[in-house]
Design a protein around this motif. Structure first.
Motif, PDB file in Angstrom:
ATOM      1  N   THR A 297     -32.067-100.479 -96.282  1.00  0.00           N
ATOM      2  CA  THR A 297     -31.944 -99.489 -97.047  1.00  0.00           C
ATOM      3  C   THR A 297     -31.346-100.188 -98.589  1.00  0.00           C
ATOM      4  OG1 THR A 297     -30.324 -98.337 -97.044  1.00  0.00           O
ATOM      5  CG2 THR A 297     -32.230 -97.681 -96.461  1.00  0.00           C
ATOM      6  N   CYS A 298     -31.142 -99.491 -99.664  1.00  0.00           N
ATOM      7  CA  CYS A 298     -30.462 -99.885-101.463  1.00  0.00           C
ATOM      8  C   CYS A 298     -30.043-101.276-100.855  1.00  0.00           C
ATOM      9  CB  CYS A 298     -30.176 -98.817-101.705  1.00  0.00           C
ATOM     10  SG  CYS A 298     -29.717 -99.805-103.458  1.00  0.00           S
ATOM     11  N   TYR A 299     -28.387-101.291-100.277  1.00  0.00           N
ATOM     12  CA  TYR A 299     -27.719-102.736-100.173  1.00  0.00           C
ATOM     13  C   TYR A 299     -27.979-103.730 -99.543  1.00  0.00           C
ATOM     14  CZ  TYR A 299     -23.675 -99.670-102.528  1.00  0.00           C
ATOM     15  OH  TYR A 299     -23.001 -99.248-103.204  1.00  0.00           O
ATOM     16  N   TYR A 300     -28.466-102.894 -97.776  1.00  0.00           N
ATOM     17  CA  TYR A 300     -29.376-104.020 -98.351  1.00  0.00           C
ATOM     18  C   TYR A 300     -30.425-104.844 -98.774  1.00  0.00           C
ATOM     19  CZ  TYR A 300     -26.858-104.249 -93.542  1.00  0.00           C
ATOM     20  OH  TYR A 300     -25.420-104.263 -92.658  1.00  0.00           O
ATOM     21  N   GLN A 301     -30.875-104.104 -99.447  1.00  0.00           N
ATOM     22  CA  GLN A 301     -32.336-104.996 -99.405  1.00  0.00           C
ATOM     23  C   GLN A 301     -31.750-105.817-101.168  1.00  0.00           C
ATOM     24  OE1 GLN A 301     -35.346-105.338 -98.927  1.00  0.00           O
ATOM     25  NE2 GLN A 301     -35.589-103.792 -97.492  1.00  0.00           N
ATOM     26  N   VAL A 302     -30.936-104.925-102.172  1.00  0.00           N
ATOM     27  CA  VAL A 302     -30.696-106.063-103.161  1.00  0.00           C
ATOM     28  C   VAL A 302     -29.723-106.813-102.306  1.00  0.00           C
ATOM     29  CG1 VAL A 302     -28.497-105.960-104.435  1.00  0.00           C
ATOM     30  CG2 VAL A 302     -29.987-103.626-104.294  1.00  0.00           C
ATOM     31  N   ILE A 303     -28.649-107.133-101.224  1.00  0.00           N
ATOM     32  CA  ILE A 303     -28.220-108.014-101.569  1.00  0.00           C
ATOM     33  C   ILE A 303     -28.648-109.615-100.087  1.00  0.00           C
ATOM     34  CG2 ILE A 303     -27.027-109.443 -98.733  1.00  0.00           C
ATOM     35  CD1 ILE A 303     -25.307-106.484 -99.213  1.00  0.00           C
ATOM     36  N   ALA A 304     -30.249-108.880 -99.823  1.00  0.00           N
ATOM     37  CA  ALA A 304     -31.299-109.513 -99.260  1.00  0.00           C
ATOM     38  C   ALA A 304     -31.525-110.622-100.085  1.00  0.00           C
ATOM     39  CB  ALA A 304     -32.128-109.468 -98.589  1.00  0.00           C
ATOM     40  N   ARG A 305     -31.856-109.868-101.115  1.00  0.00           N
ATOM     41  CA  ARG A 305     -32.978-110.371-102.352  1.00  0.00           C
ATOM     42  C   ARG A 305     -31.785-111.192-103.619  1.00  0.00           C
ATOM     43  NH1 ARG A 305     -38.186-109.595-103.083  1.00  0.00           N
ATOM     44  NH2 ARG A 305     -38.783-107.560-102.743  1.00  0.00           N
TER      45      ARG A 305
ATOM     46  N   ILE B 159     -21.538-103.843-104.585  1.00  0.00           N
ATOM     47  CA  ILE B 159     -21.956-105.160-104.113  1.00  0.00           C
ATOM     48  C   ILE B 159     -20.916-106.061-104.725  1.00  0.00           C
ATOM     49  CG2 ILE B 159     -23.536-105.968-103.821  1.00  0.00           C
ATOM     50  CD1 ILE B 159     -25.485-103.393-103.536  1.00  0.00           C
ATOM     51  N   VAL B 160     -21.319-107.211-105.529  1.00  0.00           N
ATOM     52  CA  VAL B 160     -21.514-107.756-106.034  1.00  0.00           C
ATOM     53  C   VAL B 160     -19.621-108.282-106.253  1.00  0.00           C
ATOM     54  CG1 VAL B 160     -20.845-109.428-108.648  1.00  0.00           C
ATOM     55  CG2 VAL B 160     -22.549-108.274-107.682  1.00  0.00           C
TER      56      VAL B 160
ATOM     57  N   ALA C 299     -28.381-107.336-109.162  1.00  0.00           N
ATOM     58  CA  ALA C 299     -28.100-105.743-108.686  1.00  0.00           C
ATOM     59  C   ALA C 299     -28.716-104.264-109.151  1.00  0.00           C
ATOM     60  CB  ALA C 299     -26.839-105.801-107.913  1.00  0.00           C
ATOM     61  N   ARG C 300     -28.646-104.982-110.212  1.00  0.00           N
ATOM     62  CA  ARG C 300     -28.957-104.102-111.297  1.00  0.00           C
ATOM     63  C   ARG C 300     -31.120-103.857-110.970  1.00  0.00           C
ATOM     64  NH1 ARG C 300     -25.658-106.396-115.227  1.00  0.00           N
ATOM     65  NH2 ARG C 300     -24.284-104.826-115.381  1.00  0.00           N
ATOM     66  N   GLN C 301     -31.414-104.774-110.712  1.00  0.00           N
ATOM     67  CA  GLN C 301     -32.972-104.699-110.867  1.00  0.00           C
ATOM     68  C   GLN C 301     -33.487-104.352-109.333  1.00  0.00           C
ATOM     69  OE1 GLN C 301     -34.729-108.996-111.209  1.00  0.00           O
ATOM     70  NE2 GLN C 301     -36.237-108.183-110.754  1.00  0.00           N
ATOM     71  N   TYR C 302     -32.432-104.712-108.697  1.00  0.00           N
ATOM     72  CA  TYR C 302     -33.525-104.115-107.074  1.00  0.00           C
ATOM     73  C   TYR C 302     -32.808-102.929-106.617  1.00  0.00           C
ATOM     74  CZ  TYR C 302     -35.929-108.163-106.880  1.00  0.00           C
ATOM     75  OH  TYR C 302     -37.093-109.036-107.049  1.00  0.00           O
ATOM     76  N   GLY C 303     -30.816-102.397-107.264  1.00  0.00           N
ATOM     77  CA  GLY C 303     -30.982-101.058-106.975  1.00  0.00           C
ATOM     78  C   GLY C 303     -30.252-100.124-108.106  1.00  0.00           C
ATOM     79  N   TYR C 304     -29.451 -99.560-108.516  1.00  0.00           N
ATOM     80  CA  TYR C 304     -28.534 -98.956-109.443  1.00  0.00           C
ATOM     81  C   TYR C 304     -27.888 -99.540-110.305  1.00  0.00           C
ATOM     82  CZ  TYR C 304     -30.853 -95.716-106.217  1.00  0.00           C
ATOM     83  OH  TYR C 304     -31.968 -95.434-105.168  1.00  0.00           O
ATOM     84  N   ASP C 305     -27.848 -99.193-110.944  1.00  0.00           N
ATOM     85  CA  ASP C 305     -26.114 -99.476-112.387  1.00  0.00           C
ATOM     86  C   ASP C 305     -25.069 -99.991-111.802  1.00  0.00           C
ATOM     87  OD1 ASP C 305     -28.209 -99.572-114.488  1.00  0.00           O
ATOM     88  OD2 ASP C 305     -27.143 -98.070-115.267  1.00  0.00           O
TER      89      ASP C 305
END
Length: 339
Positions: free
Chosen positions: A14-22, A53-54, A41-47
């Protein structure tokens, strides 16, 4: 990485996995700077995804990256290949099968999509059943989600929002009057406490003045498409700003029991600003909300217990204290009745 940090099935892919994968997918082509990671992270997740994550990637808590030996302040992926594609696990399939038992799930799919999904999961046992849960502190008259007409109306509204198309709607008001009007659907919002979908729609007066009306989807009697398309972008946030409280809700959130992730998901429908405080593991969240939904927000905040602390405004904090005191008195009375 400690796999137990991602052991919950609901977090997988889900969100965190998708962000890290991107981020890792981009890093497979070239090293990344911190600013580039934050942008992804902002583009594929939330602010707030940037805050969660980062830093963990940069500091090595999630050891997917290491400093680039050739260029300073850049990072390279430790993976030898891109993380895509990803397939569903048996646990995910079981979870999806369970979601299909929720009548709200069916509202957002066409008959052909539902048929395809049903066939794909025909041999999968659901992870849980709706009857396994008892929901409390909610109204007992939710919208008629299983209704065929209700589903047809919701799909028409969703398409109209995407196309910025005006709809001719017949609506039963709370006073029992039937209103026939042309509205421009702008946003759908779901109230968890009352179990109802609300439609924010724009209407135009004879002088061209714009107004936002809030319609209960269950009270819509009929919908007809029109040929009218709104040519410009709909800046509905500007209209919402007029209804926001003068003093926003300010929360202090810890990272215990995934509190930050849970609160950000729970408060995703509100305008908010999140900042990481110098004190490790503490975040400040400022929520801008409509006064009409204050009671619902109050209950949501209380549901998080000690991992969330209300800082401002004073009036909101007093309501929290009053509810906690009333609950304590009720518990004492209940316990005393059994003595």
């Amino acid at each position: 990485m400690n796999i137990h940090e991602f052991s919950l099935f609901s977090e997988l892919y889900t969100c965190y996995y998708q962000v890290i994968a991107r981020i890792l997918h981009e890093a497979a082509h070239h090293p990344l700077t911190r600013r580039q990671m934050e942008k992804l992270a902002r583009q594929y997740g939330y602010d707030e995804s940037v805050l969660s994550i980062v830093p963990r990637l940069i500091e090595g808590e999630w050891p997917f990256f290491q400093p680039d030996d050739l260029v300073s302040d850049t990072y390279v992926s430790v993976l030898k290949r891109s993380p895509f594609p990803q397939s569903l696990t048996n646990l995910q399939k079981s979870w999806l099968k369970a979601l299909m038992s929720d009548s709200r799930f069916w509202l957002f799919f066409t008959d052909s999509q539902l048929k395809e999904l049903t066939e794909a999961l025909s041999d999968v046992a659901p992870l849980y059943r709706t009857a396994d849960f008892f929901l409390f502190d909610q109204y007992g008259d939710p919208d008629p989600f299983p209704s065929v007409m209700y589903r047809e109306h919701l799909l028409l509204l969703l398409h109209a929002i995407c196309e910025q198309r005006f709809l001719s709607i017949s609506y039963l008001s709370q006073k029992g009057k039937i209103l026939n009007h042309t509205w421009l659907p702008c946003r759908l919002e779901y109230g968890q406490r009352d179990g109802k979908f609300r439609l924010y729609s724009m209407t135009f007066g004879k002088t061209g003045r714009k107004r936002i009306d809030v319609l209960n989807v269950a009270r819509i009697l009929s919908i007809k498409n029109t040929d009218r398309i709104y040519p410009a972008g709909v800046d509905i946030e500007r209209f919402f700003d007029r209804t926001l409280c003068e003093k926003p809700l300010v929360l202090e959130i810890t990272t215990e029991r995934n509190a930050l992730e849970r609160t950000m998901l729970h408060f995703s429908c509100y305008q908010k600003k999140v900042e990481r405080l110098k004190k490790r593991g503490i975040y400040r969240c400022t929520i801008y909300y409509d006064k009409r939904w204050e009671t619902e927000l109050l209950i949501q905040v209380l549901s998080f217990g000690p991992v969330v602390k209300v800082l401002e405004p004073k009036s909101f904090l007093e309501q929290i204290q009053k509810r906690v005191q009333n609950q304590s008195l009720l518990q004492q009375t209940t316990e005393g009745s059994f003595l």
